[in-house]
Design a protein around this motif. Structure first.
Motif, PDB file in Angstrom:
ATOM      1  N   MET A   1      53.185  -1.889-112.594  1.00  0.00           N
ATOM      2  CA  MET A   1      51.671  -2.426-112.685  1.00  0.00           C
ATOM      3  C   MET A   1      51.401  -3.408-112.348  1.00  0.00           C
ATOM      4  SD  MET A   1      51.121   0.519-113.318  1.00  0.00           S
ATOM      5  CE  MET A   1      48.939   0.430-112.913  1.00  0.00           C
ATOM      6  N   THR A   2      52.518  -4.294-113.362  1.00  0.00           N
ATOM      7  CA  THR A   2      52.227  -5.403-112.452  1.00  0.00           C
ATOM      8  C   THR A   2      52.536  -6.163-111.338  1.00  0.00           C
ATOM      9  OG1 THR A   2      52.568  -6.633-114.829  1.00  0.00           O
ATOM     10  CG2 THR A   2      52.934  -8.120-113.320  1.00  0.00           C
ATOM     11  N   THR A   3      53.705  -5.203-110.355  1.00  0.00           N
ATOM     12  CA  THR A   3      54.480  -6.232-108.893  1.00  0.00           C
ATOM     13  C   THR A   3      53.164  -4.818-108.506  1.00  0.00           C
ATOM     14  OG1 THR A   3      56.487  -5.627-110.531  1.00  0.00           O
ATOM     15  CG2 THR A   3      56.176  -5.427-108.161  1.00  0.00           C
ATOM     16  N   ILE A   4      52.543  -3.853-108.933  1.00  0.00           N
ATOM     17  CA  ILE A   4      51.786  -3.109-108.166  1.00  0.00           C
ATOM     18  C   ILE A   4      50.594  -4.193-107.848  1.00  0.00           C
ATOM     19  CG2 ILE A   4      50.390  -1.106-107.001  1.00  0.00           C
ATOM     20  CD1 ILE A   4      52.824   0.456-109.452  1.00  0.00           C
ATOM     21  N   PHE A   5      49.950  -4.958-108.601  1.00  0.00           N
ATOM     22  CA  PHE A   5      49.339  -5.603-108.620  1.00  0.00           C
ATOM     23  C   PHE A   5      49.708  -6.811-108.132  1.00  0.00           C
ATOM     24  CE2 PHE A   5      46.864  -9.674-110.102  1.00  0.00           C
ATOM     25  CZ  PHE A   5      45.425  -8.939-110.009  1.00  0.00           C
ATOM     26  N   LEU A   6      50.285  -6.883-107.905  1.00  0.00           N
ATOM     27  CA  LEU A   6      50.579  -8.798-107.406  1.00  0.00           C
ATOM     28  C   LEU A   6      50.987  -8.548-106.120  1.00  0.00           C
ATOM     29  CD1 LEU A   6      53.211 -10.330-110.355  1.00  0.00           C
ATOM     30  CD2 LEU A   6      50.324 -11.147-109.062  1.00  0.00           C
ATOM     31  N   GLY A   7      51.436  -7.125-105.723  1.00  0.00           N
ATOM     32  CA  GLY A   7      51.791  -6.421-103.977  1.00  0.00           C
ATOM     33  C   GLY A   7      50.292  -6.332-103.330  1.00  0.00           C
TER      34      GLY A   7
END
Length: 343
Positions: free
Chosen positions: A7-13
């Protein structure tokens, strides 16, 4: 844990692409890119551990560690080698010694400076060493962010829809364009041939050592390459990038026309920042330049960027300096005072 990292990676993406599509002319684009890539790598490492696949992780870790250890050496060699080459090919003057000077300064800092710090027991000198380390680290981080952001601003995920291409001038050899300037025009011509409805604005005034205005010589070169004269607009008064943009916009049919700036790749981002400061939304295209020249020119552009944003960076450096003086030098000075005056 994996769900959280995903979820963090998706958010940062999403944050990165939001900045990219909304307003890429900011160092936040580079920051969000590094955060996104870092989060993705951490997610990959965690996943490999969870499925008992440590071997690929070890390989990745070794490659990254080797790269980090080798990076300073490669960086110093690149600046020194290309710094000497640009002086040899372009002549010796201040504008051509930036890469060489940066390489020498970095070499001294990473070799002789730590040795000096280890050999001294002087508290004040050690404190000064740490202070310089903070400034060097801040400078290098900003330089890396500037580099990545510059590259991301000339790598287009989609083709921006524009009505005009502003081709920035770059000095003449008499009344002829130099190879550096010809590369900019050639880039604009290649874009024009894909969309013949574009209008090319050749912008540049006449320098003291030039026989004609840069805009006139640029237009003549483009006509010789087969561009119809009707597709070219000449701006022949500008003497710097700020005026290049401002005067060119005044020649457009409407003030809300869409345009892109064409320059050498090392110069595009600062030109985009200048346009942003003037309140104009635009994109940029970079022309290829010889690598040895680009390294030195990029350092010059970075210095120009720091000057352009000098208020922000001077405030930040002032805060760092103030905090460092309070936290480090004040206790030392108080210790000297107690030792020499109280006792």
């Amino acid at each position: 844990m994996l769900i959280f990292l995903l979820m963090t990676t998706i958010f940062l993406g999403c944050l990165y692409f939001w900045i990219y599509f909304r307003e890429p002319r900011t160092l936040w684009l580079g920051i969000s890119f590094f955060l996104f890539i870092g989060s993705a790598l951490f997610l990959l490492a965690t996943f490999l551990i969870s499925v008992d696949q440590e071997a690929p992780l070890y390989i990745i870790a070794i490659v990254l560690a080797f790269g980090l250890l080798l990076f300073p050496t490669v960086m110093i060699f690149t600046f020194l080698f290309n710094g000497v080459k640009v002086i040899k090919n372009e002549g010796f003057h201040f504008g051509n010694i930036l890469a060489l000077g940066f390489g020498i300064a970095l070499f001294i800092y990473l070799t002789f400076w730590p040795i000096q710090e280890d050999l001294t027991n002087q508290t004040l000198l050690n404190s000064f060493y740490y202070f310089v380390s903070i400034l060097v680290g801040y400078f290098l981080i900003t330089l890396n962010l500037y580099t990545v952001t510059s590259l991301l601003n000339v790598w287009h995920l989609y083709k921006p829809k524009v009505d005009y291409l502003i081709v920035l001038g770059a000095g003449l050899n008499g009344d002829k364009v130099t190879p550096l300037l010809a590369a900019r025009i050639d880039k604009a011509i290649s874009l024009y041939r894909k969309n013949p409805n574009l209008r090319l604005i050749m912008t540049g005034g006449q320098g003291s050592d030039e026989l004609v205005a840069e805009g006139v010589a640029m237009a003549q070169y483009a006509i010789e390459q087969g561009v119809p004269e009707a597709s070219i607009i000449i701006e022949d008064k500008a003497i710097n990038t700020e005026e290049n943009v401002e005067f060119s916009i005044n020649l457009m049919d409407t003030m809300d026309a869409k345009f892109a700036i064409v320059s050498n790749s090392y110069h595009v981002y600062r030109a985009l920042i200048i346009a942003k400061e003037q309140g104009y939304k635009c994109s940029g295209y970079g022309a290829k330049t010889k690598f040895y020249f680009s390294i030195n020119a990029f350092i010059r552009e970075f210095i120009g960027y720091l000057y352009l944003k000098r208020k922000i960076y001077l405030i930040f450096l002032g805060v760092i300096t103030f905090l460092f003086l309070i936290l480090n030098l004040l206790p030392t000075l108080l210790g000297y005072y107690v030792e020499y005056f109280v006792h």
